[in-house]
Design a protein around this motif. Structure first.
Motif, PDB file in Angstrom:
ATOM      1  N   ILE A 191      -6.303  -8.179 -16.905  1.00 13.50           N
ATOM      2  CA  ILE A 191      -6.056  -7.110 -15.932  1.00 13.50           C
ATOM      3  C   ILE A 191      -5.460  -5.881 -16.614  1.00 13.50           C
ATOM      4  CG2 ILE A 191      -4.619  -6.481 -13.944  1.00 13.50           C
ATOM      5  CD1 ILE A 191      -4.987  -9.450 -13.037  1.00 13.50           C
ATOM      6  N   ALA A 192      -4.542  -6.076 -17.524  1.00 13.68           N
ATOM      7  CA  ALA A 192      -3.849  -4.958 -18.164  1.00 13.68           C
ATOM      8  C   ALA A 192      -4.669  -4.296 -19.265  1.00 13.68           C
ATOM      9  CB  ALA A 192      -2.523  -5.441 -18.740  1.00 13.68           C
ATOM     10  N   ALA A 193      -5.615  -5.007 -19.848  1.00 12.00           N
ATOM     11  CA  ALA A 193      -6.356  -4.483 -20.999  1.00 12.00           C
ATOM     12  C   ALA A 193      -7.080  -3.167 -20.723  1.00 12.00           C
ATOM     13  CB  ALA A 193      -7.329  -5.531 -21.534  1.00 12.00           C
ATOM     14  N   PRO A 194      -7.866  -3.021 -19.620  1.00 10.93           N
ATOM     15  CA  PRO A 194      -8.545  -1.738 -19.401  1.00 10.93           C
ATOM     16  C   PRO A 194      -7.573  -0.575 -19.246  1.00 10.93           C
ATOM     17  CG  PRO A 194      -9.506  -3.447 -18.024  1.00 10.93           C
ATOM     18  CD  PRO A 194      -8.269  -4.031 -18.653  1.00 10.93           C
ATOM     19  N   GLN A 195      -6.468  -0.789 -18.527  1.00  9.90           N
ATOM     20  CA  GLN A 195      -5.486   0.280 -18.355  1.00  9.90           C
ATOM     21  C   GLN A 195      -4.836   0.633 -19.680  1.00  9.90           C
ATOM     22  OE1 GLN A 195      -2.920  -1.406 -15.406  1.00  9.90           O
ATOM     23  NE2 GLN A 195      -4.283  -0.900 -13.717  1.00  9.90           N
ATOM     24  N   ALA A 196      -4.485  -0.368 -20.468  1.00 10.20           N
ATOM     25  CA  ALA A 196      -3.862  -0.115 -21.766  1.00 10.20           C
ATOM     26  C   ALA A 196      -4.840   0.575 -22.702  1.00 10.20           C
ATOM     27  CB  ALA A 196      -3.366  -1.426 -22.378  1.00 10.20           C
ATOM     28  N   ALA A 197      -6.112   0.161 -22.648  1.00  8.09           N
ATOM     29  CA  ALA A 197      -7.118   0.777 -23.522  1.00  8.09           C
ATOM     30  C   ALA A 197      -7.271   2.259 -23.194  1.00  8.09           C
ATOM     31  CB  ALA A 197      -8.455   0.064 -23.378  1.00  8.09           C
ATOM     32  N   ARG A 198      -7.297   2.603 -21.896  1.00  8.66           N
ATOM     33  CA  ARG A 198      -7.411   4.017 -21.522  1.00  8.66           C
ATOM     34  C   ARG A 198      -6.184   4.797 -21.952  1.00  8.66           C
ATOM     35  NH1 ARG A 198     -10.609   4.919 -15.855  1.00  8.66           N
ATOM     36  NH2 ARG A 198     -12.612   4.393 -16.716  1.00  8.66           N
ATOM     37  N   ALA A 199      -5.019   4.206 -21.810  1.00  6.70           N
ATOM     38  CA  ALA A 199      -3.788   4.880 -22.224  1.00  6.70           C
ATOM     39  C   ALA A 199      -3.799   5.137 -23.726  1.00  6.70           C
ATOM     40  CB  ALA A 199      -2.568   4.056 -21.834  1.00  6.70           C
ATOM     41  N   GLN A 200      -4.305   4.176 -24.489  1.00  8.26           N
ATOM     42  CA  GLN A 200      -4.377   4.352 -25.945  1.00  8.26           C
ATOM     43  C   GLN A 200      -5.448   5.367 -26.325  1.00  8.26           C
ATOM     44  OE1 GLN A 200      -4.980   0.414 -27.480  1.00  8.26           O
ATOM     45  NE2 GLN A 200      -2.811  -0.063 -27.488  1.00  8.26           N
ATOM     46  N   GLU A 201      -6.476   5.499 -25.485  1.00  5.93           N
ATOM     47  CA  GLU A 201      -7.560   6.431 -25.785  1.00  5.93           C
ATOM     48  C   GLU A 201      -7.095   7.874 -25.688  1.00  5.93           C
ATOM     49  OE1 GLU A 201     -10.591   5.430 -22.986  1.00  5.93           O
ATOM     50  OE2 GLU A 201     -11.178   3.627 -24.051  1.00  5.93           O
ATOM     51  N   GLY A 202      -6.088   8.157 -24.897  1.00  2.86           N
ATOM     52  CA  GLY A 202      -5.583   9.509 -24.769  1.00  2.86           C
ATOM     53  C   GLY A 202      -5.710  10.051 -23.367  1.00  2.86           C
ATOM     54  N   LYS A 203      -5.653  11.378 -23.270  1.00  2.41           N
ATOM     55  CA  LYS A 203      -5.696  12.063 -21.974  1.00  2.41           C
ATOM     56  C   LYS A 203      -7.141  12.170 -21.482  1.00  2.41           C
ATOM     57  CE  LYS A 203      -1.634  14.864 -22.838  1.00  2.41           C
ATOM     58  NZ  LYS A 203      -1.097  16.212 -22.926  1.00  2.41           N
ATOM     59  N   PRO A 204      -7.323  12.148 -20.145  1.00  3.26           N
ATOM     60  CA  PRO A 204      -8.678  12.301 -19.616  1.00  3.26           C
ATOM     61  C   PRO A 204      -9.150  13.754 -19.729  1.00  3.26           C
ATOM     62  CG  PRO A 204      -7.097  12.135 -17.816  1.00  3.26           C
ATOM     63  CD  PRO A 204      -6.325  11.930 -19.096  1.00  3.26           C
ATOM     64  N   HIS A 205     -10.412  13.902 -20.096  1.00  2.94           N
ATOM     65  CA  HIS A 205     -11.059  15.214 -20.185  1.00  2.94           C
ATOM     66  C   HIS A 205     -12.338  15.165 -19.357  1.00  2.94           C
ATOM     67  CE1 HIS A 205      -8.898  17.226 -23.643  1.00  2.94           C
ATOM     68  NE2 HIS A 205      -8.330  16.037 -23.572  1.00  2.94           N
ATOM     69  N   TRP A 206     -12.581  16.253 -18.641  1.00  2.06           N
ATOM     70  CA  TRP A 206     -13.804  16.409 -17.846  1.00  2.06           C
ATOM     71  C   TRP A 206     -14.747  17.245 -18.692  1.00  2.06           C
ATOM     72  CZ3 TRP A 206     -14.748  19.965 -13.147  1.00  2.06           C
ATOM     73  CH2 TRP A 206     -15.706  19.413 -12.286  1.00  2.06           C
ATOM     74  N   ILE A 207     -15.850  16.669 -19.089  1.00  4.95           N
ATOM     75  CA  ILE A 207     -16.810  17.334 -19.970  1.00  4.95           C
ATOM     76  C   ILE A 207     -18.008  17.775 -19.132  1.00  4.95           C
ATOM     77  CG2 ILE A 207     -18.181  17.137 -22.078  1.00  4.95           C
ATOM     78  CD1 ILE A 207     -15.101  16.724 -22.470  1.00  4.95           C
ATOM     79  N   LEU A 208     -18.195  19.098 -19.045  1.00  3.98           N
ATOM     80  CA  LEU A 208     -19.300  19.667 -18.269  1.00  3.98           C
ATOM     81  C   LEU A 208     -20.356  20.238 -19.203  1.00  3.98           C
ATOM     82  CD1 LEU A 208     -17.330  21.689 -15.546  1.00  3.98           C
ATOM     83  CD2 LEU A 208     -18.057  19.293 -15.486  1.00  3.98           C
ATOM     84  N   GLU A 209     -21.593  19.834 -18.975  1.00  4.33           N
ATOM     85  CA  GLU A 209     -22.711  20.448 -19.701  1.00  4.33           C
ATOM     86  C   GLU A 209     -23.268  21.546 -18.806  1.00  4.33           C
ATOM     87  OE1 GLU A 209     -27.180  19.511 -21.449  1.00  4.33           O
ATOM     88  OE2 GLU A 209     -26.029  17.878 -20.558  1.00  4.33           O
ATOM     89  N   LEU A 210     -23.141  22.791 -19.271  1.00  2.77           N
ATOM     90  CA  LEU A 210     -23.696  23.933 -18.560  1.00  2.77           C
ATOM     91  C   LEU A 210     -24.921  24.433 -19.310  1.00  2.77           C
ATOM     92  CD1 LEU A 210     -20.408  25.895 -17.692  1.00  2.77           C
ATOM     93  CD2 LEU A 210     -21.506  24.012 -16.448  1.00  2.77           C
ATOM     94  N   LYS A 211     -25.645  25.381 -18.744  1.00  8.60           N
ATOM     95  CA  LYS A 211     -26.880  25.870 -19.369  1.00  8.60           C
ATOM     96  C   LYS A 211     -26.648  26.454 -20.759  1.00  8.60           C
ATOM     97  CE  LYS A 211     -27.120  30.543 -17.327  1.00  8.60           C
ATOM     98  NZ  LYS A 211     -25.827  30.908 -17.806  1.00  8.60           N
ATOM     99  N   ASP A 212     -25.455  27.023 -20.990  1.00  8.54           N
ATOM    100  CA  ASP A 212     -25.190  27.683 -22.265  1.00  8.54           C
ATOM    101  C   ASP A 212     -24.366  26.850 -23.240  1.00  8.54           C
ATOM    102  OD1 ASP A 212     -26.474  30.314 -21.857  1.00  8.54           O
ATOM    103  OD2 ASP A 212     -25.058  30.432 -20.190  1.00  8.54           O
ATOM    104  N   GLY A 213     -23.789  25.722 -22.799  1.00  9.58           N
ATOM    105  CA  GLY A 213     -22.990  24.912 -23.708  1.00  9.58           C
ATOM    106  C   GLY A 213     -22.055  23.962 -22.985  1.00  9.58           C
ATOM    107  N   ILE A 214     -21.248  23.278 -23.753  1.00 10.83           N
ATOM    108  CA  ILE A 214     -20.343  22.245 -23.261  1.00 10.83           C
ATOM    109  C   ILE A 214     -18.946  22.827 -22.999  1.00 10.83           C
ATOM    110  CG2 ILE A 214     -19.254  20.019 -23.792  1.00 10.83           C
ATOM    111  CD1 ILE A 214     -22.299  19.864 -23.384  1.00 10.83           C
TER     112      ILE A 214
END
Length: 191
Positions: free
Chosen positions: A27-50
């Motif tokens: 149960i704790a592994a996915p939450q711990a893995a995300r915490a170790q991965e860092g901060k969440p980022h929203w990545i948007l692909e637009l017509k001209d770039g990321i």
């Protein structure tokens, strides 16, 4: 107590402890893995770039959770920027493209802050006149707008690709954008 009964009790205790440890780790592994991965980022692909937007759960945990949930469902893929005002902001997140729509999820309670200010690159929740009406719509600031401080929920900041946000097709004044640009794809990454 005989030795076989004592050994059976010890073995049963060890097995129960192992099962409990397995479920705790599972149960704790996915939450711990995300915490170790860092901060969440929203990545948007637009017509001209990321465009890379660092999400701010420290400011607006409910809004960030919603953006992640909708993004993981593919909600933002193909969504247009229906209201884009030069020198002010680009607004999207409405599946109808009219500015009147949202997701099927309930509206969110406001998470206003005075700790952060509406500066270039800030991403915030769009809403109606009701402070607790944000749902899926958002806007990205082209320029500073201190008059918005404390009035809308800030949940992110562009950390790279602002030059591509600047290229989003604008409307005439406050008019809806004709043939608007869209989010080609959106995803969440942890950095």
């Amino acid at each position: 107590m005989s030795d076989p009964i004592k050994r059976a009790g010890i073995i049963l205790g060890i097995l129960l402890a192992a099962v409990a440890a397995f479920f705790t780790v599972s149960i704790a592994a996915p939450q711990a893995a995300r915490a170790q991965e860092g901060k969440p980022h929203w990545i948007l692909e637009l017509k001209d770039g990321i465009v890379d937007i660092e999400l701010r759960p420290d400011l607006a945990p409910g809004h960030v959770k919603r953006v992640i949930e909708l993004t993981e469902k593919g909600f933002y893929n193909g969504i247009v920027f229906h209201r884009v005002i030069d020198g002010f902001m680009a607004q999207g997140g409405d599946p109808t493209g009219t500015g009147m729509g949202g997701s099927d999820l309930p509206d969110l309670a406001a998470e206003f802050t005075t700790a952060e200010h509406f500066t270039r690159g800030v991403v915030a929740a769009a809403r109606s006149s009701d402070p607790n009406s944000a749902n899926s719509q958002f806007f990205i600031m082209f320029a500073d707008a201190p008059h918005l401080d404390g009035q809308y929920t800030i949940w992110g900041k562009v950390v790279s690709g602002m030059e591509f946000v600047d290229l989003i097709k604008k409307g005439a004044g406050d008019q809806p954008v004709q043939d608007p640009d869209k989010i080609i794809s959106a995803k969440i990454e942890y950095k």
